[in-house]
Design an enzyme around this catalytic site. Structure first.
Site, PDB file in Angstrom:
ATOM      1  N   SER A   9       0.845  -1.191   0.000  1.00  0.00           N
ATOM      2  CA  SER A   9       0.000   0.000   0.000  1.00  0.00           C
ATOM      3  C   SER A   9       0.877   1.237   0.000  1.00  0.00           C
ATOM      4  CB  SER A   9      -0.968  -0.033   1.184  1.00  0.00           C
ATOM      5  OG  SER A   9      -1.969   0.948   1.036  1.00  0.00           O
ATOM      6  N   GLU A  55      -9.142  -5.047  -4.288  1.00  0.00           N
ATOM      7  CA  GLU A  55      -8.426  -4.043  -3.517  1.00  0.00           C
ATOM      8  C   GLU A  55      -9.347  -3.012  -2.863  1.00  0.00           C
ATOM      9  OE1 GLU A  55      -5.379  -3.782  -2.674  1.00  0.00           O
ATOM     10  OE2 GLU A  55      -4.078  -4.765  -4.117  1.00  0.00           O
ATOM     11  N   HIS A 113      -7.806  -5.498   0.180  1.00  0.00           N
ATOM     12  CA  HIS A 113      -6.553  -4.766   0.314  1.00  0.00           C
ATOM     13  C   HIS A 113      -5.804  -5.219   1.572  1.00  0.00           C
ATOM     14  CE1 HIS A 113      -3.760  -1.496  -0.222  1.00  0.00           C
ATOM     15  NE2 HIS A 113      -4.053  -0.961   0.944  1.00  0.00           N
TER      16      HIS A 113
END
Length: 544
Positions: free
Chosen positions: A213, A338, A452
């Site tokens: 991320s 995600e 995610h």
């Protein structure tokens, strides 16, 4: 014996795993960025005389704790857990750590006892450049170093303390720029690894940076920052995000003010508009500054890594287009779902645009209209015809249907960065391996999908507290840990006994699909959305 001489002084750690592993936690890698050092590049560590007992993690950087709380709340629901387990998970995953401090620049090292000349893996934690720490529960595992590497994690300045820009800061800088202090912290941590890791059993000539991320974005930032060149030899970008992706220090971009202007406006609110704002800002307690930072999201959304022409000469996407990235082997990938947890608190047009207040959990999005989203897309793409194509590729996006917003968001925030970076790296003649993570939670009631950050526990061999793993999850965990270690050890994720993982070729694109119970190499499917988004990247890159 766990005593090691470092550039700052001697440190002693602890043995774990019945003596097979050694841990050193909370070692300073730079001077505390406090007082007059607030919003300055990291300074050399202040040496200590006595042996430092490196037995616990250092304080974490000051946290915004906004979007992360919302993400964890959405995750607890999306995992399909019972109400009792959801409550317990939220308690176990408290986003705001007990101790926040500006004095946070420390590293942690895990290594096999008696290690020598082992590959080094340096983890950069995620959290939107505003939250998170190296002490987060997901990273507390010896599974990677048990394979035969030295694992380093570290904290760096975040949000307001890490990425605040201001004219007075630029004026006192020899480079004439400000902000990007968190990125400079990351570079300082890598310099510490270069200078000290041999004492912990690591090979300073085999350093792999990896992150997820914001940490994945940091990997790409470091690949394109001249100041990080030569400090690492391989790179793994997991779901590299788009936090402030087009933000610039001195020019507006899309829905962003110049970062330096946003900093000036914040300073005016905090200490008034008289001369000498910087001195007064440095005198304010951190908690007062953060109370204002959390309240003024309209300005705080500009405190991210910014293109300044020096530390970050251009956006990473532009640098990859121009072949200006580091010439190192790259592993890069993202997850199938995600944005499944982002619907309520991210602008449907992307993080480049201010997020409206989150609606109630059962609301469709009364806080923002399709017309407003269309107007944002019109600013973000070269023409109306591009936006029409976008709406046809993602049916339901024009009316903000949740699934369509999620599909688009995953590609927009993460997928296109993977696609663009892998294509450009391969076209530059550099080795790149691409993956796609598709494993979903075990519960039949789950709605999060391959959400995610879901891959992190498999890479580290850790777990989500109170979340029962699937019976075959260990197979995926073993496969991913083996691949990550193999890449760090030899610059190639192929591993004895596992399927050969070919390098990515844009003419014949294939990627590794990580799933349960079996992971395998598969052709990359046609993705017209990513193709269109890459056109947008090239268009926006003309501004760099």
């Amino acid at each position: 014996m766990t005593e090691v001489q470092t550039s700052g002084g001697k440190v002693s750690g602890v043995l774990a795993g019945e003596g097979s592993m050694a841990h050193w936690f909370g070692i300073p890698y730079a001077a505390p960025p406090v007082g007059d050092r607030r919003w300055r590049p990291p300074a050399p560590v202040e040496p200590w005389r006595d042996t430092l007992k490196a037995k616990k993690h250092g304080a974490v950087a000051w946290q915004r704790a906004g979007g992360m709380e919302e993400f964890i709340s959405e995750l607890a629901t999306g995992l399909g857990l019972s109400a009792a387990r959801r409550r317990a998970l939220l308690t176990a995953l408290k986003v705001v750590p007990v101790k926040e401090d500006e004095d946070c620049l420390t590293v942690n090292v895990r290594a096999p006892a008696g290690a020598a000349n082992l590959p080094v893996m340096v983890w950069i934690h995620g959290g939107d450049h505003t939250d998170g720490s190296s002490g987060d529960v997901f990273y507390q595992s010896d599974a990677l170093p048990e394979r035969g590497c030295v694992l380093v994690t570290f904290n760096y300045r975040l949000g307001l303390m890490g990425f605040f820009a201001h004219p007075e800061l630029s004026a006192e800088s020899a480079d004439g720029v400000s902000g990007n202090y968190g990125l400079l912290d990351q570079i300082a941590a890598l310099e510490w690894v270069r200078d000290n890791i041999a004492g912990f059993g690591g090979d300073p000539n085999r350093v792999t940076i990896f992150g997820e991320s914001a940490g994945g974005e940091a990997v790409l930032n470091l690949m394109t920052s001249p100041r990080a060149r030569g400090l690492f030899h391989r790179a793994i970008a997991q779901s590299p995000s788009d936090s402030g992706r087009w933000l610039r220090l001195n020019e507006p971009a899309l829905d962003f003010l110049p970062a330096i202007e946003a900093g000036s406006r914040f300073a005016e609110v905090a200490v008034g508009d008289d001369d000498g704002q910087l001195a007064r800002l440095r005198d304010l307690p951190a908690d007062e500054l953060y109370e204002l930072y959390r309240d003024r999201a309209d300005l705080g959304r500009h405190f991210y890594p910014a293109v300044d022409g020096v530390v970050l000469p251009s956006t990473p996407m532009t640098a990859f287009s121009r072949g200006q990235q580091a010439s190192v082997p790259l592993m890069v990938g993202y997850n199938a779902d995600e944005a499944s947890l982002f619907y309520r608190f991210v602008n449907p047009a992307g993080a480049e645009f201010a997020a409206p207040p989150a609606p109630a959990p059962d609301a469709t999005r009364p806080d923002i209209t399709p017309e407003e989203v269309r107007a944002a897309f019109e600013r973000s793409y070269p023409s109306s015809s591009h936006v029409d194509r976008l709406m046809s590729i993602y049916p339901g996006l024009s009316s903000l249907e949740r699934d369509a917003v999620g599909r688009h968001g995953g590609d927009h925030m993460f997928g296109v960065h993977v696609d663009h970076a892998s294509r450009m790296h391969a076209q530059a003649g550099l080795p790149v391996w691409r993956y796609h993570f598709r494993s979903v939670p075990a519960s039949k009631k789950q709605t999060a999908g391959a959400f995610h950050a879901a891959e992190i526990v498999h890479v580290f061999g850790s777990s989500l507290p109170l979340v029962p793993p699937a019976p075959d999850a260990h197979l995926l965990t073993r496969a991913m840990g083996d691949r990550w270690f193999a890449f760090a050890a030899a610059g190639d994720p192929s591993f004895p006994g596992l399927e050969e993982w070919p390098t990515y070729d844009p003419a014949d694109p294939r990627h590794m699909v990580f799933d349960r119970p079996v992971s395998s190499v598969q052709p990359c499917p046609a993705q017209p959305g990513l193709d269109l988004m890459r056109e947008r990247i090239e268009w926006l890159s003309k501004e760099d």
